[in-house]
Enzyme design. Structure first.
Site, short mmCIF file in Angstrom:
data_model
loop_
_atom_site.label_atom_id
_atom_site.label_comp_id
_atom_site.label_asym_id
_atom_site.label_seq_id
_atom_site.Cartn_x
_atom_site.Cartn_y
_atom_site.Cartn_z
N ARG A 1 12.68 5.10 11.15
CA ARG A 1 12.07 3.87 11.65
C ARG A 1 10.60 4.17 11.96
O ARG A 1 10.27 5.26 12.42
CB ARG A 1 12.76 3.35 12.91
CG ARG A 1 14.12 2.67 12.67
CD ARG A 1 13.97 1.36 11.90
NE ARG A 1 15.23 0.66 11.70
CZ ARG A 1 15.95 0.68 10.57
NH1 ARG A 1 15.56 1.41 9.54
NH2 ARG A 1 17.05 -0.03 10.46
N HIS B 1 10.50 0.11 2.51
CA HIS B 1 11.83 0.11 3.15
C HIS B 1 12.94 -0.03 2.10
O HIS B 1 13.77 -0.94 2.15
CB HIS B 1 11.94 -1.01 4.20
CG HIS B 1 13.02 -0.76 5.21
ND1 HIS B 1 12.90 -1.05 6.54
CD2 HIS B 1 14.26 -0.21 5.07
CE1 HIS B 1 14.02 -0.71 7.18
NE2 HIS B 1 14.86 -0.20 6.30
P1 NDP Z 1 23.63 8.11 13.12
O1 NDP Z 1 23.84 7.31 14.35
O2 NDP Z 1 24.81 8.56 12.34
O3 NDP Z 1 22.78 9.43 13.48
C1 NDP Z 1 21.72 9.40 14.36
C2 NDP Z 1 21.28 10.82 14.67
O4 NDP Z 1 20.14 10.77 15.53
C3 NDP Z 1 22.35 11.62 15.41
O5 NDP Z 1 22.32 12.97 15.00
C4 NDP Z 1 21.89 11.50 16.86
O6 NDP Z 1 22.31 12.56 17.72
C5 NDP Z 1 20.40 11.56 16.68
N1 NDP Z 1 19.72 11.03 17.86
C6 NDP Z 1 19.78 9.79 18.40
N2 NDP Z 1 19.03 9.71 19.52
C7 NDP Z 1 18.49 10.94 19.69
C8 NDP Z 1 17.64 11.51 20.68
N3 NDP Z 1 17.19 10.79 21.72
N4 NDP Z 1 17.30 12.82 20.56
C9 NDP Z 1 17.75 13.56 19.51
N5 NDP Z 1 18.58 13.08 18.54
C10 NDP Z 1 18.93 11.79 18.64
O7 NDP Z 1 22.63 7.26 12.21
P2 NDP Z 1 22.48 7.30 10.61
O8 NDP Z 1 22.36 8.70 10.19
O9 NDP Z 1 23.51 6.44 9.97
O10 NDP Z 1 21.09 6.51 10.45
C11 NDP Z 1 19.90 7.00 11.02
C12 NDP Z 1 18.81 5.94 10.92
O11 NDP Z 1 18.36 5.83 9.58
C13 NDP Z 1 19.22 4.50 11.24
O12 NDP Z 1 19.29 4.29 12.64
C14 NDP Z 1 18.11 3.71 10.61
O13 NDP Z 1 17.04 3.58 11.51
C15 NDP Z 1 17.68 4.58 9.44
N6 NDP Z 1 18.03 4.00 8.14
C16 NDP Z 1 17.01 3.73 7.27
C17 NDP Z 1 17.29 3.22 6.03
C18 NDP Z 1 16.19 2.97 5.05
O14 NDP Z 1 16.44 2.40 3.97
N7 NDP Z 1 14.97 3.37 5.33
C19 NDP Z 1 18.66 2.91 5.60
C20 NDP Z 1 19.65 3.25 6.59
C21 NDP Z 1 19.33 3.76 7.82
P3 NDP Z 1 23.87 12.79 18.05
O15 NDP Z 1 24.43 13.36 16.77
O16 NDP Z 1 23.85 13.76 19.16
O17 NDP Z 1 24.44 11.45 18.40
C1 OXD Z 2 19.38 0.02 7.57
C2 OXD Z 2 18.17 0.00 6.82
O1 OXD Z 2 19.31 0.22 8.77
O2 OXD Z 2 18.18 -0.46 5.66
O3 OXD Z 2 20.49 -0.16 6.99
O4 OXD Z 2 17.11 0.41 7.31
#
Ligand code: NDP
Ligand code: OXD
Length: 310
Positions: free
Chosen positions: A225, A273
């Site tokens: 993001r 995106h």
């Molecule tokens: P998950 O919820 O599976 O993973 C999130 C990860 O971030 C986890 O490892 C989590 O830690 C870590 N995390 C969250 N908060 C913190 C913090 N404060 N400090 C350290 N680590 C933290 O999410 P996804 O992998 O499914 O997706 C990640 C992001 O990718 C989405 O939220 C979205 O913003 C983005 N995205 C972008 C897309 C695009 O097309 N550009 C498409 C899809 C998603 P923990 O394991 O300890 O919970």
């Molecule tokens: C999602 C994205 O969050 O596309 O799925 O960014």
């Protein structure tokens, strides 16, 4: 028969109506999927940003809201939402993200730009990339997407460090967590991939002090993001060469305004995106199977923890 409200934009209804109907039938769910169920009869909401539902208060019998996106930062801010919320974890979306991250990592690792743009007749065979084993990659966020990207990069030989909120033990990568873990994860990293969710805690994770910890000439790849990076600090680090290049898929304002400094910046690549878009066929199966399981007494999958914000 359960009532499922599709609360997303017209174009998403065009993409999802048939796949969802097929997937619900295949999962054995007898469902009435419509865009105009009344709140009082709705059992589940399939939700997309920009759709017709802003106030979840009247949906008193709704058992879950199933988000079409992986990121949930907008919907978690909605104070009227008290129903369980599930985010999208879709195998095709994960594969797409792995492909995008590996592709952009390899572009920077191999220095492809120099050859794509440098067809000038000069034979420069003294400059060649290190092997992957000598190029440490750090992934901030090792959930569904970050962990999968880490496995793929490991397969290619990169030493991978992952950073998360809670302690993790994922094969093929050094797992770190917490503030100290972040400093260690960033120290000397040559490529940093951001796959954190947007929360109050993750905003500006890459600030000036942390950009300074990277190996000089590092590459940043952000499909997570926009607000995860302090934009001014990034521009300053590009200016000094501390960061050689940033590939950015996500931004504080989307679409990225036409006059934004990122467009056309020689050390920034903007992608709109598109790193990993949810794919209707597989996403519909994920949603249908989640509903089917829940109707049969299983806990909902991929539930968002409202307290954590992701
Ligand atoms: P998950 O919820 O599976 O993973 C999130 C990860 O971030 C986890 O490892 C989590 O830690 C870590 N995390 C969250 N908060 C913190 C913090 N404060 N400090 C350290 N680590 C933290 O999410 P996804 O992998 O499914 O997706 C990640 C992001 O990718 C989405 O939220 C979205 O913003 C983005 N995205 C972008 C897309 C695009 O097309 N550009 C498409 C899809 C998603 P923990 O394991 O300890 O919970
Ligand atoms: C999602 C994205 O969050 O596309 O799925 O960014």
């Amino acid at each position: 028969m359960i009532n499922i409200l599709f609360a997303a934009t017209d174009d998403l209804w065009r993409d999802y109506e048939s796949p969802l109907k097929r997937a619900l039938e295949a999962a054995g769910v007898a469902a009435n999927l419509r865009r105009d169920h009344g709140a009082e009869v709705t059992d589940y909401i399939i939700f997309g940003p920009g759709g017709p539902v802003d106030d979840f208060t009247p949906f008193t019998r709704c058992k879950a809201v199933l988000n079409l996106w992986a990121g949930v930062e907008k919907i978690t801010q909605n104070k009227t939402l008290t129903q369980p919320l599930c985010r999208m974890v879709d195998p095709s979306l994960t594969n797409a993200m792995v492909e995008w991250v590996v592709g952009h990592t390899m572009r920077h690792h191999l220095g492809m730009d120099a050859h794509i743009h440098g067809q000038d007749g000069i034979w420069r065979n003294d400059v060649y990339p290190p092997i992957a084993a000598d190029r440490p990659v750090t992934i901030l966020g090792i959930g569904a997407l970050g962990a999968a990207c880490g496995q793929a990069l490991h397969q290619l030989g990169f030493p991978v460090t992952g950073w998360s909120r809670s302690p993790k033990d994922i094969p093929n990568m050094r797992c770190l967590h917490g503030d100290d873990g972040l400093n260690t994860a960033l120290s000397g990293a040559q490529i940093v991939v951001l796959l954190l969710p947007m929360t109050a805690q993750t905003e500006n994770t890459l600030n000036a002090a942390r950009l300074a910890m990277l190996a000089p000439g590092a590459f940043i790849i952000n499909p997570g993001r926009g607000p995860l990076i302090d934009d001014a600090a990034l521009l300053a680090a590009l200016e000094t060469g501390q960061v050689a290049h940033a590939t950015l898929d996500v931004f504080r304002t989307e679409p990225l305004p036409q006059d934004h400094v990122f467009w056309g910046h020689p050390q920034i690549t903007v992608t709109p995106h598109i790193a990993a878009t949810t794919r209707p066929d597989t996403a519909a199966r994920v949603i249908a199977e989640n509903i089917a399981g829940h109707e049969n007494g299983a806990p909902l999958q991929n539930r968002v923890d409202r307290g954590r914000g992701y």
